[in-house]
Design a protein around this motif. Structure first.
Motif, PDB file in Angstrom:
ATOM      1  N   VAL A  14       0.840  -1.204   0.000  1.00 51.69           N
ATOM      2  CA  VAL A  14       0.000   0.000   0.000  1.00 51.69           C
ATOM      3  C   VAL A  14       0.873   1.250   0.000  1.00 51.69           C
ATOM      4  CG1 VAL A  14      -1.714   1.314   1.294  1.00 51.69           C
ATOM      5  CG2 VAL A  14      -1.926  -1.180   1.119  1.00 51.69           C
ATOM      6  N   CYS A  15       1.914   1.255   0.817  1.00 54.92           N
ATOM      7  CA  CYS A  15       2.806   2.423   0.886  1.00 54.92           C
ATOM      8  C   CYS A  15       3.516   2.650  -0.444  1.00 54.92           C
ATOM      9  CB  CYS A  15       3.828   2.240   2.000  1.00 54.92           C
ATOM     10  SG  CYS A  15       3.137   2.361   3.669  1.00 54.92           S
ATOM     11  N   THR A  16       3.984   1.569  -1.069  1.00 60.28           N
ATOM     12  CA  THR A  16       4.697   1.701  -2.342  1.00 60.28           C
ATOM     13  C   THR A  16       3.799   2.277  -3.425  1.00 60.28           C
ATOM     14  OG1 THR A  16       6.105  -0.183  -1.788  1.00 60.28           O
ATOM     15  CG2 THR A  16       5.990   0.460  -4.104  1.00 60.28           C
ATOM     16  N   ILE A  17       2.591   1.728  -3.553  1.00 58.41           N
ATOM     17  CA  ILE A  17       1.659   2.221  -4.564  1.00 58.41           C
ATOM     18  C   ILE A  17       1.243   3.659  -4.258  1.00 58.41           C
ATOM     19  CG2 ILE A  17      -0.649   1.911  -5.544  1.00 58.41           C
ATOM     20  CD1 ILE A  17       1.320  -0.107  -6.563  1.00 58.41           C
ATOM     21  N   SER A  18       0.983   3.957  -2.989  1.00 61.15           N
ATOM     22  CA  SER A  18       0.566   5.306  -2.607  1.00 61.15           C
ATOM     23  C   SER A  18       1.657   6.333  -2.872  1.00 61.15           C
ATOM     24  CB  SER A  18       0.163   5.335  -1.129  1.00 61.15           C
ATOM     25  OG  SER A  18      -0.896   4.446  -0.873  1.00 61.15           O
ATOM     26  N   LEU A  19       2.899   5.986  -2.530  1.00 62.90           N
ATOM     27  CA  LEU A  19       4.016   6.905  -2.766  1.00 62.90           C
ATOM     28  C   LEU A  19       4.199   7.164  -4.257  1.00 62.90           C
ATOM     29  CD1 LEU A  19       6.650   5.648  -0.155  1.00 62.90           C
ATOM     30  CD2 LEU A  19       5.397   7.821  -0.137  1.00 62.90           C
ATOM     31  N   HIS A  20       4.046   6.121  -5.065  1.00 54.22           N
ATOM     32  CA  HIS A  20       4.160   6.329  -6.506  1.00 54.22           C
ATOM     33  C   HIS A  20       3.060   7.258  -7.003  1.00 54.22           C
ATOM     34  CE1 HIS A  20       2.966   5.379 -10.688  1.00 54.22           C
ATOM     35  NE2 HIS A  20       4.265   5.465 -10.897  1.00 54.22           N
ATOM     36  N   GLY A  21       1.803   7.029  -6.533  1.00 52.88           N
ATOM     37  CA  GLY A  21       0.700   7.887  -6.951  1.00 52.88           C
ATOM     38  C   GLY A  21       0.910   9.337  -6.539  1.00 52.88           C
ATOM     39  N   LEU A  22       1.382   9.559  -5.307  1.00 56.34           N
ATOM     40  CA  LEU A  22       1.639  10.924  -4.829  1.00 56.34           C
ATOM     41  C   LEU A  22       2.780  11.575  -5.609  1.00 56.34           C
ATOM     42  CD1 LEU A  22       1.308  10.368  -0.968  1.00 56.34           C
ATOM     43  CD2 LEU A  22      -0.308  11.553  -2.484  1.00 56.34           C
ATOM     44  N   PHE A  23       3.791  10.773  -5.949  1.00 54.55           N
ATOM     45  CA  PHE A  23       4.921  11.301  -6.713  1.00 54.55           C
ATOM     46  C   PHE A  23       4.465  11.770  -8.094  1.00 54.55           C
ATOM     47  CE2 PHE A  23       8.408  10.415  -9.747  1.00 54.55           C
ATOM     48  CZ  PHE A  23       9.332  11.344  -9.287  1.00 54.55           C
ATOM     49  N   VAL A  24       3.646  10.974  -8.757  1.00 54.61           N
ATOM     50  CA  VAL A  24       3.157  11.340 -10.091  1.00 54.61           C
ATOM     51  C   VAL A  24       2.283  12.589 -10.010  1.00 54.61           C
ATOM     52  CG1 VAL A  24       1.662  10.610 -11.992  1.00 54.61           C
ATOM     53  CG2 VAL A  24       3.315   9.003 -11.021  1.00 54.61           C
ATOM     54  N   ILE A  25       1.410  12.664  -9.019  1.00 55.98           N
ATOM     55  CA  ILE A  25       0.553  13.838  -8.867  1.00 55.98           C
ATOM     56  C   ILE A  25       1.386  15.071  -8.549  1.00 55.98           C
ATOM     57  CG2 ILE A  25      -1.241  14.874  -7.423  1.00 55.98           C
ATOM     58  CD1 ILE A  25      -2.532  12.131  -7.216  1.00 55.98           C
ATOM     59  N   PHE A  26       2.417  14.914  -7.713  1.00 61.37           N
ATOM     60  CA  PHE A  26       3.298  16.036  -7.377  1.00 61.37           C
ATOM     61  C   PHE A  26       3.989  16.575  -8.626  1.00 61.37           C
ATOM     62  CE2 PHE A  26       7.594  17.511  -6.282  1.00 61.37           C
ATOM     63  CZ  PHE A  26       7.276  18.544  -5.404  1.00 61.37           C
ATOM     64  N   ILE A  27       4.489  15.680  -9.471  1.00 61.71           N
ATOM     65  CA  ILE A  27       5.123  16.118 -10.716  1.00 61.71           C
ATOM     66  C   ILE A  27       4.111  16.825 -11.614  1.00 61.71           C
ATOM     67  CG2 ILE A  27       6.186  15.305 -12.859  1.00 61.71           C
ATOM     68  CD1 ILE A  27       7.576  13.143 -11.293  1.00 61.71           C
ATOM     69  N   SER A  28       2.906  16.271 -11.695  1.00 63.23           N
ATOM     70  CA  SER A  28       1.876  16.852 -12.558  1.00 63.23           C
ATOM     71  C   SER A  28       1.480  18.248 -12.078  1.00 63.23           C
ATOM     72  CB  SER A  28       0.651  15.936 -12.596  1.00 63.23           C
ATOM     73  OG  SER A  28       0.988  14.652 -13.070  1.00 63.23           O
ATOM     74  N   LEU A  29       1.307  18.416 -10.772  1.00 65.03           N
ATOM     75  CA  LEU A  29       0.950  19.730 -10.233  1.00 65.03           C
ATOM     76  C   LEU A  29       2.094  20.731 -10.435  1.00 65.03           C
ATOM     77  CD1 LEU A  29      -0.866  18.719  -6.917  1.00 65.03           C
ATOM     78  CD2 LEU A  29      -1.889  19.560  -9.043  1.00 65.03           C
ATOM     79  N   GLY A  30       3.319  20.258 -10.277  1.00 72.27           N
ATOM     80  CA  GLY A  30       4.462  21.130 -10.527  1.00 72.27           C
ATOM     81  C   GLY A  30       4.513  21.574 -11.979  1.00 72.27           C
ATOM     82  N   CYS A  31       4.206  20.640 -12.894  1.00 72.88           N
ATOM     83  CA  CYS A  31       4.165  20.981 -14.311  1.00 72.88           C
ATOM     84  C   CYS A  31       3.063  22.002 -14.592  1.00 72.88           C
ATOM     85  CB  CYS A  31       3.955  19.718 -15.130  1.00 72.88           C
ATOM     86  SG  CYS A  31       3.887  19.964 -16.915  1.00 72.88           S
ATOM     87  N   THR A 222      -5.550   4.719 -11.347  1.00 73.26           N
ATOM     88  CA  THR A 222      -4.363   4.025 -11.850  1.00 73.26           C
ATOM     89  C   THR A 222      -3.644   3.262 -10.733  1.00 73.26           C
ATOM     90  OG1 THR A 222      -3.095   6.067 -11.570  1.00 73.26           O
ATOM     91  CG2 THR A 222      -3.986   5.610 -13.763  1.00 73.26           C
ATOM     92  N   SER A 223      -3.622   3.820  -9.529  1.00 74.09           N
ATOM     93  CA  SER A 223      -2.962   3.133  -8.411  1.00 74.09           C
ATOM     94  C   SER A 223      -3.675   1.829  -8.082  1.00 74.09           C
ATOM     95  CB  SER A 223      -2.923   4.039  -7.180  1.00 74.09           C
ATOM     96  OG  SER A 223      -2.118   5.183  -7.415  1.00 74.09           O
ATOM     97  N   LEU A 224      -5.003   1.840  -8.100  1.00 71.11           N
ATOM     98  CA  LEU A 224      -5.755   0.614  -7.849  1.00 71.11           C
ATOM     99  C   LEU A 224      -5.476  -0.431  -8.932  1.00 71.11           C
ATOM    100  CD1 LEU A 224      -9.205   2.062  -6.692  1.00 71.11           C
ATOM    101  CD2 LEU A 224      -7.517   0.881  -5.287  1.00 71.11           C
ATOM    102  N   ALA A 225      -5.378   0.028 -10.188  1.00 69.70           N
ATOM    103  CA  ALA A 225      -5.092  -0.904 -11.286  1.00 69.70           C
ATOM    104  C   ALA A 225      -3.693  -1.500 -11.135  1.00 69.70           C
ATOM    105  CB  ALA A 225      -5.219  -0.183 -12.629  1.00 69.70           C
ATOM    106  N   TYR A 226      -2.712  -0.660 -10.795  1.00 68.22           N
ATOM    107  CA  TYR A 226      -1.354  -1.169 -10.585  1.00 68.22           C
ATOM    108  C   TYR A 226      -1.327  -2.203  -9.466  1.00 68.22           C
ATOM    109  CZ  TYR A 226       0.145   2.968 -13.263  1.00 68.22           C
ATOM    110  OH  TYR A 226       0.326   3.920 -14.229  1.00 68.22           O
ATOM    111  N   TRP A 227      -2.001  -1.884  -8.380  1.00 69.18           N
ATOM    112  CA  TRP A 227      -1.991  -2.771  -7.213  1.00 69.18           C
ATOM    113  C   TRP A 227      -2.613  -4.129  -7.557  1.00 69.18           C
ATOM    114  CZ3 TRP A 227      -5.074  -1.948  -2.025  1.00 69.18           C
ATOM    115  CH2 TRP A 227      -4.603  -2.852  -1.070  1.00 69.18           C
ATOM    116  N   LEU A 228      -3.740  -4.075  -8.267  1.00 63.57           N
ATOM    117  CA  LEU A 228      -4.413  -5.320  -8.632  1.00 63.57           C
ATOM    118  C   LEU A 228      -3.508  -6.206  -9.476  1.00 63.57           C
ATOM    119  CD1 LEU A 228      -6.940  -7.124  -8.834  1.00 63.57           C
ATOM    120  CD2 LEU A 228      -7.637  -5.763 -10.803  1.00 63.57           C
ATOM    121  N   LEU A 229      -2.856  -5.637 -10.481  1.00 64.43           N
ATOM    122  CA  LEU A 229      -2.024  -6.430 -11.374  1.00 64.43           C
ATOM    123  C   LEU A 229      -0.747  -6.908 -10.682  1.00 64.43           C
ATOM    124  CD1 LEU A 229      -2.358  -4.536 -14.781  1.00 64.43           C
ATOM    125  CD2 LEU A 229      -3.661  -6.471 -13.914  1.00 64.43           C
TER     126      LEU A 229
END
Length: 249
Positions: A14-31, A222-229
């Motif tokens: 859960v932490c790994t998937i959540s951190l990845h999701g937050l990282f992607v959103i952080f980059i997107s908001l910065g962009c 996308t995080s839920l899809a990654y986690w499921l797979l």
């Protein structure tokens, strides 16, 4: 030793998937903030709404194809285990007193099943063969070869064919989990996921609040899809679905 995502405990997944999701959103908001400061007026760089679909379609197709491959692997693993259990069950039935009366075959089959559970499932997790299982398999082979003196050639041929089916089922089970991890595919999927987030940013540059909401929703999806797979990529990790104890039945 942790080798795959499935080896991580649930909280770590859960932490790994959540951190990845937050990282992607952080980059997107910065962009988004950079583009809003860099370009004026914004209408010069905002594409039409359907532009988002062009990138997200490639992302979703690749994710779907990889998911199909993972679930196909799960089905093959189930069939391999069922075939292995069925073959052992038939060997035990033939070895009964009222059939061929060769209990040593049933005993060898039980030793093989116990070795598979204790070593290849619980220790190696079906990533490679075990020497203990190989030894038990050879003992079963010897037991099936010794009974040719007491039965007809046709019946003995059937018993040997069952043994060959058992060997093939085991090889299928081990092969399915011995393949190298598809890091390249996951790298492309994650990159396309990031690009899909950036596409959302582009079509919502003039609406920052709507952009944030869309990013959060897409990030969760996308995080839920990654986690499921990722959680089902190893078909033997979930014992509730593939229970090796059935080999002893």
């Amino acid at each position: 030793m942790i080798e795959t995502f499935n080896d991580l405990p649930l909280w770590a997944q859960v932490c790994t998937i959540s951190l990845h999701g937050l990282f992607v959103i952080f980059i997107s908001l910065g962009c988004m903030r950079w583009l809003r400061k860099r370009y004026e007026p914004l209408q010069q760089i905002i594409p039409v709404g359907p532009f988002f679909v062009a990138i997200s379609t490639v992302f979703s197709l690749l994710l779907a194809f990889h998911g199909s491959s993972i679930w196909s692997k799960q089905e093959r693993a189930e069939r391999a285990l069922i075939q292995e259990e069925l073959t052992l069950h038939r060997l035990r039935q033939l070895a009964q007193t009222d059939v061929l009366n060769h209990p040593e075959v049933a005993q060898a089959a039980n030793r093989y099943a116990q070795a598979v559970i204790n070593h290849e499932w619980q220790v190696i997790k079906n990533r490679q063969g075990s020497e203990a299982v190989e030894t038990a398999l050879q003992e079963l082979r010897k037991a099936t070869l010794k009974i040719d003196r007491d039965i007809t050639p046709a019946v003995h041929s059937y018993v040997l064919r069952l043994f060959d089916d058992l060997v093939r089922s085991r090889q299928e089970r081990l092969w399915l989990n011995s393949q190298p991890q598809k890091y390249k595919i996951w790298a492309v999927i994650l990159l396309l996921g990031l690009l899909s987030h950036l596409a959302i940013v582009l079509v919502h540059l003039d609406k920052p609040k709507a952009c944030k909401l869309a990013l959060y929703l897409f990030g969760v999806a996308t995080s839920l899809a990654y986690w499921l797979l990722l959680d089902t990529e190893d078909p033997y990790q979930v014992f509730s679905k593939l229970n090796p104890a059935m080999l002893l039945q």
